[in-house]
Design an enzyme around this catalytic site. Structure first.
Site, short mmCIF file in Angstrom:
data_model
loop_
_atom_site.label_atom_id
_atom_site.label_comp_id
_atom_site.label_asym_id
_atom_site.label_seq_id
_atom_site.Cartn_x
_atom_site.Cartn_y
_atom_site.Cartn_z
N SER A 120 26.73 5.74 67.59
CA SER A 120 26.20 6.65 66.64
C SER A 120 27.33 6.71 65.46
O SER A 120 27.20 7.37 64.39
CB SER A 120 26.15 8.11 67.19
OG SER A 120 27.02 8.54 67.81
N HIS A 141 21.09 2.08 66.63
CA HIS A 141 21.27 3.36 66.88
C HIS A 141 19.62 3.92 67.07
O HIS A 141 18.96 4.38 66.08
CB HIS A 141 21.84 4.04 65.94
CG HIS A 141 22.22 5.16 65.94
ND1 HIS A 141 22.68 6.34 64.80
CD2 HIS A 141 22.35 6.05 67.24
CE1 HIS A 141 22.78 7.29 65.33
NE2 HIS A 141 22.35 7.44 66.62
N GLU A 153 18.05 3.31 63.54
CA GLU A 153 19.12 2.67 62.58
C GLU A 153 19.94 1.70 62.93
O GLU A 153 20.68 1.56 64.00
CB GLU A 153 20.17 4.02 62.48
CG GLU A 153 21.19 4.02 61.25
CD GLU A 153 21.83 5.36 61.30
OE1 GLU A 153 22.16 5.77 60.16
OE2 GLU A 153 22.41 5.80 62.16
N ASN A 191 24.44 10.18 60.92
CA ASN A 191 25.61 11.09 61.33
C ASN A 191 26.57 11.26 60.21
O ASN A 191 27.30 12.30 60.19
CB ASN A 191 26.44 10.51 62.66
CG ASN A 191 25.37 10.79 63.82
OD1 ASN A 191 24.82 11.97 63.88
ND2 ASN A 191 25.53 9.87 64.65
#
Length: 296
Positions: A120, A141, A153, A191
């Site tokens: 992540s 991800h 992702e 993130n």
């Protein structure tokens, strides 16, 4: 590379088991690996319960549910991945641990196999550098929980080939996901935006701006978020949030990414969130089955 027929997933926690479930439900044979037999037993039970629940709600046909369960295989031996077309790592968010695993996978996997990381925040380029096939390493991800969240992702490392990207994108779409693509910068897209918000919520609590309940209610009702940032942090795991903030701080070199002292203190105290029964909130009255090793 031809169509992906067999996937190996490393990590029997909530993320790994969720990824395995999604793949099996979309017609892919899956080997789920964990060194801990108990973790595999829990993963098997969790996946089975989830699929039976979908069947009972008529979200999934009985035949499709039975087929998905037949496609799932559980193993403590990485050597079982030697015929996998695609391998997804979903273990602890530690660069050293991931690199060590990728060294092993590089030796075990067939030469055409793609190695993907569910990281992540950690550099895909650096993970790929531990292998002899950096062009076939990519970030994939999934969001938590994988059977529910629609997004994947995809992160291209410095050497990730166009073919590897194309195969990964096609597989993601086959799994019913919507794909976004990020360059290999710390935190990627999701993130890099989400974790500073969570960190700022901790700073607001730390400074006494408001109670944890009002901070979360403010973000839920004021910005239409389904969960408040502190509640979400507990769901993700405060240790995971802290790890990602440290990656952002080190990788981007800006003090605005420095972890809040309160977040650090909670992690030091073992207050890791739902999986420990206490984080920002207490969950002692909830079943321990809420325990998770997941990450966003």
């Amino acid at each position: 590379m031809s169509e992906v027929k067999m996937i190996g997933v490393v990590g029997g926690g909530q993320m790994g088991s969720g990824i395995a479930q999604v793949a099996a439900m979309h017609g892919v044979d899956v080997f789920l690996h964990d060194l801990d037999p108990q973790a595999l037993s829990k993963a098997s039970s969790s996946i089975s319960s989830s699929i039976h629940r979908l069947v009972s709600k008529a979200t999934l046909s009985q035949a499709a549910g039975a087929d998905a369960l037949k496609r799932l295989h559980f193993t403590t031996d990485l050597e079982d991945f030697h015929m996998a077309d695609f391998i997804i790592e979903a273990i602890v968010e530690s660069e050293d641990v991931k690199k060590s695993l990728f060294v092993k996978l590089d030796k075990i996997a067939k030469s055409s196999a793609i190695l993907a990381s569910n990281t992540s925040s950690i550099s895909v380029t650096r993970i790929a550098s531990s292998t002899t096939r950096s062009s076939q390493v990519i970030g994939m991800h999934f969001m938590n929980p994988p059977p529910v969240m629609k997004l994947i992702e995809i992160v291209r490392g410095a050497d990730t080939s166009d073919e590897t990207f194309a195969v990964t994108k096609a597989l993601s779409e086959r799994l019913g996901k919507i794909v976004i693509t990020s360059k290999d910068y710390s935190g990627f897209i999701v993130n890099r935006i989400l974790m500073p918000m969570i960190n700022e919520a901790f700073f607001a609590l730390y400074a006494g701006v408001a109670t944890k309940e009002d901070i979360d209610t403010g973000m839920k009702l004021g910005t239409n978020h389904p969960m408040g940032p502190l509640e979400l942090a507990d769901f993700i795991g405060l240790d995971v949030c802290l790890s990602i903030m440290r990656v952002l701080h080190a990788g981007l070199g800006d003090n605005k990414y420095a972890p809040c002292p309160l977040l650090v203190q909670y992690v030091d105290a073992g207050r890791l969130g739902r999986k420990r029964g206490i984080g920002v909130y207490e969950y002692s009255k909830e079943p321990r089955s809420t325990k998770s090793s997941s990450r966003l």
